[in-house]
Scaffold this active site. Structure first.
Site, PDB file in Angstrom:
ATOM      1  N   PHE A 179      44.932  38.145  96.336  1.00 40.58           N
ATOM      2  CA  PHE A 179      44.929  38.668  97.698  1.00 40.58           C
ATOM      3  C   PHE A 179      46.348  38.972  98.164  1.00 40.58           C
ATOM      4  O   PHE A 179      47.273  38.189  97.914  1.00 40.58           O
ATOM      5  CB  PHE A 179      44.366  37.634  98.683  1.00 40.58           C
ATOM      6  CG  PHE A 179      42.968  37.172  98.408  1.00 40.58           C
ATOM      7  CD1 PHE A 179      41.882  37.819  98.976  1.00 40.58           C
ATOM      8  CD2 PHE A 179      42.739  36.057  97.608  1.00 40.58           C
ATOM      9  CE1 PHE A 179      40.590  37.366  98.753  1.00 40.58           C
ATOM     10  CE2 PHE A 179      41.453  35.591  97.380  1.00 40.58           C
ATOM     11  CZ  PHE A 179      40.372  36.262  97.949  1.00 40.58           C
ATOM     12  N   ASP A 180      46.492  40.063  98.894  1.00 45.48           N
ATOM     13  CA  ASP A 180      47.683  40.265  99.699  1.00 45.48           C
ATOM     14  C   ASP A 180      47.595  39.318 100.901  1.00 45.48           C
ATOM     15  O   ASP A 180      46.524  38.782 101.207  1.00 45.48           O
ATOM     16  CB  ASP A 180      47.747  41.728 100.150  1.00 45.48           C
ATOM     17  CG  ASP A 180      48.963  42.021 101.002  1.00 45.48           C
ATOM     18  OD1 ASP A 180      50.019  41.392 100.791  1.00 45.48           O
ATOM     19  OD2 ASP A 180      48.858  42.878 101.902  1.00 45.48           O
ATOM     20  N   GLY A 181      48.710  39.132 101.598  1.00 44.40           N
ATOM     21  CA  GLY A 181      48.723  38.232 102.736  1.00 44.40           C
ATOM     22  C   GLY A 181      48.470  38.915 104.066  1.00 44.40           C
ATOM     23  O   GLY A 181      47.353  38.889 104.599  1.00 44.40           O
TER      24      GLY A 181
END
Length: 304
Positions: free
Chosen positions: A161-163
């Site tokens: 996941f990106d943040g």
């Protein structure tokens, strides 16, 4: 006793996200839905090839055992019911235990996410993804031609996941877009101990965490997660502290400070990667199944 999907991790996805229907989609693009339906009916006994989300779906379904069914996968598609026949036949041929489907023949299907209790919607249709996100459901536009996941980890589901604007809100991203990198770093350093508000994929992360804990010791599958973000020190601290406050652990965290994410994802080998920025998705799709999360200020700027 009434049938219920409560307490299950419910994933809804379009038929084109699960299977490689790119050739058939070209017929639809160049003609109409009836021509598409005709082609699918002609090929009803031809098993469809796996699509971008296929490895993720197969591995998630492997969490189910004779003692406990913890994952439910539902086809949620703009396709017509006739085309749905091939989807179910292909699923069965591939050994995927998929029993439920909703086919809306050209209408956006996102409204059915609520009665399903879905914690993830994957589709190749950007409008449907945006509708789902606006309704509060984790959703991503699948890159249908993204590279399929490697098969080196058959007993492990790997998700990256990106943040900001994915796991977390785009609060900090708004500062970056408005005032630049120095202001972003100052903003995040000053608020290092203040948890970030949740982003659109927090419900999925919660559900995956519950799935992992429920299966510990007796499930045939394991889950490995990674945070892959453009943040770097000192802005990394707020992200880590936010996850700690949520009571959720990720297995790997990559604070890349703007480096290309594709090279790092090649090493992590995720079954799926989620990011809100198309430039990162374009890079990631060259090495792993990828979904664009059309949320946050970066996507608002793109369409305004």
């Amino acid at each position: 006793m009434a049938v219920s999907l409560q307490n299950k991790l419910v994933v809804a996805l379009s038929s084109r996200a699960l299977f490689d229907f790119e050739e058939e989609n070209q017929v639809f693009e160049s003609s109409d839905d009836r021509a598409y339906m005709s082609v699918q009916l002609e090929r009803i006994d031809q098993v469809a090839k796996p699509g971008a989300a296929f490895p993720l779906v197969r591995k998630l379904l492997a969490f189910n055992t004779a003692e406990a069914n913890r994952v439910e996968v539902v086809i949620l598609s703009r396709n017509d019911p006739v085309s749905g026949l091939r989807v179910f036949r292909s699923s069965r041929a591939h050994g995927l235990s998929i029993e439920r489907g909703v086919f809306t023949r050209g209408r956006s299907p996102y409204r059915y996410l609520k009665p399903l209790g879905a914690v993830l919607f994957l589709s190749t249709n950007e409008a449907d993804v945006r509708d789902a996100l606006e309704a509060g459901f984790p959703a991503a536009r699948v890159y249908p031609n993204s590279v399929r996941a490697a098969e080196q980890y058959p007993d492990e589901v790997r998700i990256a996941f990106d943040g900001d604007a994915v796991l977390f809100s785009d609060e900090a991203e708004q500062v970056f877009q408005r005032d630049g990198l120095p202001a972003f770093i100052e903003h995040e350093t000053e608020r290092a101990s203040t948890p970030l508000p949740p982003g659109p994929f927090k419900p999925l992360l919660d559900a995956l965490d519950r799935l992992q804990k429920a299966g510990e010791g007796h499930a045939p599958m394991r889950l490995r997660t990674a945070l892959v973000t453009a943040r770097s020190a000192p802005a990394h601290e707020r992200a880590v502290r936010t996850l700690m406050q949520w009571g959720i652990e990720v297995d790997e965290a990559m604070f890349l400070g703007g480096l290309d994410k594709g090279a790092f994802l090649r090493e992590f080998e995720p079954d799926f990667f989620f990011d809100d920025q198309t430039r990162h998705c374009d890079s990631a799709a060259l090495v792993a199944p990828t979904g664009h999360v059309a949320a946050g200020i970066a996507n608002l700027l793109k369409i305004s």
